[in-house]
Design an enzyme around this catalytic site. Structure first.
Site, PDB file in Angstrom:
ATOM      1  N   TYR A 136      39.112  42.663 -37.506  1.00  0.00           N
ATOM      2  CA  TYR A 136      38.856  42.074 -36.184  1.00  0.00           C
ATOM      3  C   TYR A 136      37.853  40.911 -36.258  1.00  0.00           C
ATOM      4  O   TYR A 136      37.474  40.358 -35.224  1.00  0.00           O
ATOM      5  CB  TYR A 136      38.309  43.137 -35.225  1.00  0.00           C
ATOM      6  CG  TYR A 136      39.362  43.983 -34.534  1.00  0.00           C
ATOM      7  CD1 TYR A 136      40.462  44.482 -35.225  1.00  0.00           C
ATOM      8  CD2 TYR A 136      39.243  44.309 -33.194  1.00  0.00           C
ATOM      9  CE1 TYR A 136      41.406  45.274 -34.598  1.00  0.00           C
ATOM     10  CE2 TYR A 136      40.184  45.096 -32.547  1.00  0.00           C
ATOM     11  CZ  TYR A 136      41.260  45.581 -33.259  1.00  0.00           C
ATOM     12  OH  TYR A 136      42.199  46.372 -32.637  1.00  0.00           O
ATOM     13  N   LYS A 186      43.530  50.631 -47.662  1.00  0.00           N
ATOM     14  CA  LYS A 186      44.760  50.122 -48.294  1.00  0.00           C
ATOM     15  C   LYS A 186      44.306  49.422 -49.570  1.00  0.00           C
ATOM     16  O   LYS A 186      44.597  48.256 -49.798  1.00  0.00           O
ATOM     17  CB  LYS A 186      45.490  49.174 -47.329  1.00  0.00           C
ATOM     18  CG  LYS A 186      46.872  48.747 -47.797  1.00  0.00           C
ATOM     19  CD  LYS A 186      47.880  49.874 -47.829  1.00  0.00           C
ATOM     20  CE  LYS A 186      49.178  49.401 -48.489  1.00  0.00           C
ATOM     21  NZ  LYS A 186      50.129  50.499 -48.741  1.00  0.00           N
ATOM     22  N   ASP A 219      49.244  53.890 -44.981  1.00  0.00           N
ATOM     23  CA  ASP A 219      50.660  54.223 -44.738  1.00  0.00           C
ATOM     24  C   ASP A 219      50.866  55.734 -44.857  1.00  0.00           C
ATOM     25  O   ASP A 219      51.530  56.358 -44.017  1.00  0.00           O
ATOM     26  CB  ASP A 219      51.589  53.430 -45.669  1.00  0.00           C
ATOM     27  CG  ASP A 219      51.094  53.363 -47.101  1.00  0.00           C
ATOM     28  OD1 ASP A 219      49.886  53.581 -47.332  1.00  0.00           O
ATOM     29  OD2 ASP A 219      51.902  53.104 -48.007  1.00  0.00           O
ATOM     30  N   ASP A 243      42.253  51.541 -35.053  1.00  0.00           N
ATOM     31  CA  ASP A 243      42.963  51.294 -33.793  1.00  0.00           C
ATOM     32  C   ASP A 243      44.357  51.925 -33.843  1.00  0.00           C
ATOM     33  O   ASP A 243      44.783  52.612 -32.904  1.00  0.00           O
ATOM     34  CB  ASP A 243      43.062  49.776 -33.584  1.00  0.00           C
ATOM     35  CG  ASP A 243      43.665  49.414 -32.240  1.00  0.00           C
ATOM     36  OD1 ASP A 243      43.312  50.048 -31.249  1.00  0.00           O
ATOM     37  OD2 ASP A 243      44.513  48.500 -32.202  1.00  0.00           O
ATOM     38  N   ASP A 247      45.910  55.691 -31.972  1.00  0.00           N
ATOM     39  CA  ASP A 247      47.073  55.768 -31.074  1.00  0.00           C
ATOM     40  C   ASP A 247      48.009  56.882 -31.533  1.00  0.00           C
ATOM     41  O   ASP A 247      48.561  57.628 -30.716  1.00  0.00           O
ATOM     42  CB  ASP A 247      47.844  54.437 -31.043  1.00  0.00           C
ATOM     43  CG  ASP A 247      47.316  53.495 -29.958  1.00  0.00           C
ATOM     44  OD1 ASP A 247      46.142  53.655 -29.558  1.00  0.00           O
ATOM     45  OD2 ASP A 247      48.064  52.597 -29.519  1.00  0.00           O
TER      46      ASP A 247
HETATM   47  N1  GGG Z   1      40.553  50.885 -22.927  1.00  0.00           N
HETATM   48  C1  GGG Z   1      40.337  49.595 -23.359  1.00  0.00           C
HETATM   49  C2  GGG Z   1      41.621  48.846 -23.645  1.00  0.00           C
HETATM   50  O1  GGG Z   1      42.173  48.261 -22.767  1.00  0.00           O
HETATM   51  N2  GGG Z   1      42.068  48.893 -24.870  1.00  0.00           N
HETATM   52  C3  GGG Z   1      43.282  48.254 -25.230  1.00  0.00           C
HETATM   53  C4  GGG Z   1      43.233  47.579 -26.551  1.00  0.00           C
HETATM   54  O2  GGG Z   1      44.187  46.936 -26.919  1.00  0.00           O
HETATM   55  N3  GGG Z   1      42.155  47.685 -27.298  1.00  0.00           N
HETATM   56  C5  GGG Z   1      42.048  47.105 -28.565  1.00  0.00           C
HETATM   57  C6  GGG Z   1      41.123  47.838 -29.451  1.00  0.00           C
HETATM   58  O3  GGG Z   1      40.633  48.919 -29.108  1.00  0.00           O
HETATM   59  O4  GGG Z   1      40.877  47.362 -30.538  1.00  0.00           O
END
Ligand code: GGG
Length: 351
Positions: A136, A186, A219, A243, A247
């Site tokens: 990032y 990685k 992976d 990130d 998810d």
């Molecule tokens: N809840 C905050 C939000 O909207 N996150 C969406 C997002 O894409 N965040 C990127 C990240 O956490 O790096």
């Protein structure tokens, strides 16, 4: 005692979930003998469309004196995501040195996992995501726009300070939990930054001889978050990998609507920020059915960070109790048909 919290509801369902969660923080504060003063900052994409910036130039100065920040969501279908993210969320994380991101992925009692054979309590992962550098980092650029030799460079940045901080935080948590830490990189393909990361994990591990370290490539880790999530406990990884993995962690534990997160400044020089993992979800914006629980759980992490542990536990336990109750209202992401307000109101009764 009174705490001064900044609310940044943001875009899409962000205001819905923050407005549902905040009164619950007030309720639990009352019950535990402290006050919360909340100041709302209506920053986000509507402001960008109106005035050309997601937040004012002195936005960080305005947030700086608060004790903590509760953020909703960022992102809007009419504006590219890199504009909205780099205009609000990332400047707060980076500007306030919120380098430690903690993201629990817990399969609560009463919640169905899409994975067959998993029941409440079977998954309990805590991901430590490096939060201000890595992939990032805003390092790179584009040259020769429109020509055949057009080039884009995006560099990942791993500092010793940043890497040691997240790795040490993960080892500390592993010591307090099961003594097992999974280091996700990685480093087979990224022989500079990620081998450096592995070297730091090896160095820091000498301080924690009782913690067993497992190494996984991202992976394989992504597969295994689905194939054997019950075997993970504490996980440490870089910004982008964290990130993505969180998810996956959210969805195998039932819903993005249940995943909280904390962005912590380990130096405590700036306010830390708490936010649901989910985004702005424009597909359900305005329908009043967004799940507020990820934000409520983030609020619990906020209270814990302010050392209001009893209040934090009460809020967390109320969510767990509601999820375990078959008769309690549920939003559509959890298979129900209840509204955000109904879920929040039920929680208020439980509190
Ligand atoms: N809840 C905050 C939000 O909207 N996150 C969406 C997002 O894409 N965040 C990127 C990240 O956490 O790096």
């Amino acid at each position: 005692m009174s705490y001064d919290i900044a609310l940044v509801p943001g875009d899409g369902i962000g205001p819905t979930v923050v407005d549902a969660a905040m009164p619950l923080l007030d309720t639990v504060a009352d019950a535990h003998g402290f006050d919360i003063e909340a100041t709302r900052y209506d920053w986000g994409t509507e402001r960008y469309l109106d005035r050309g910036a997601m937040m004012p130039d002195d936005g960080l100065d305005r947030l700086a004196d608060h004790d903590a920040i509760l953020l909703g969501a960022v992102g809007h279908p009419d504006v590219p995501d890199h504009v909205t993210l780099n205009g609000l969320l990332l400047p707060i994380r980076k500007g306030f040195d919120q380098s430690i991101c903690k993201r629990p992925a817990i399969l609560f009692e009463g919640v169905d996992s899409p994975l067959e054979g998993y029941e409440g309590g079977d998954i309990d992962i805590l991901v430590f995501r490096e939060n201000t550098e890595g992939e990032y980092a805003d390092v790179g650029g584009r040259e020769h726009a429109g020509f055949p030799n057009e080039v884009a460079v995006q560099s990942a940045v791993y500092t010793r300070r940043g890497t040691e901080r997240i790795v040490r935080a993960a080892f500390e948590a592993a010591t307090e939990r099961s003594g097992h830490l999974t280091n996700v990189t990685k480093s087979n393909a990224q022989a500079h930054g990620m081998v450096f990361w592995d070297d730091i994990v090896d160095e820091v591990s000498e301080e924690y001889p009782d913690v067993e370290v497992e190494r996984l490539l991202v992976d394989a880790a992504s597969m295994d978050f689905i194939r054997r999530p019950h075997e993970f406990d504490v996980v440490v990884c870089s910004n982008l990998f964290g990130d993505i993995l969180t998810d996956i962690g959210a969805i195998v534990t039932g819903s993005m609507g249940l995943a909280p997160s904390a962005n912590i400044d380990p130096g405590n020089d700036h306010p830390s920020m708490f936010e649901p993992v989910h985004g702005s979800a424009f597909d359900i914006t305005g329908e009043g059915v967004a799940n507020p629980l990820a934000t409520v759980l983030s609020g619990s992490m906020l209270l814990d960070n302010l050392d209001e542990e009893a209040a934090a536990t009460a809020l967390w336990d109320a969510v767990a109790e509601q999820l375990a109750d078959d008769d309690a209202p549920r939003t559509p992401d959890l298979g129900g048909s209840s509204t955000t307000e109904a879920v929040a109101s039920d929680l208020r009764d439980r509190l």
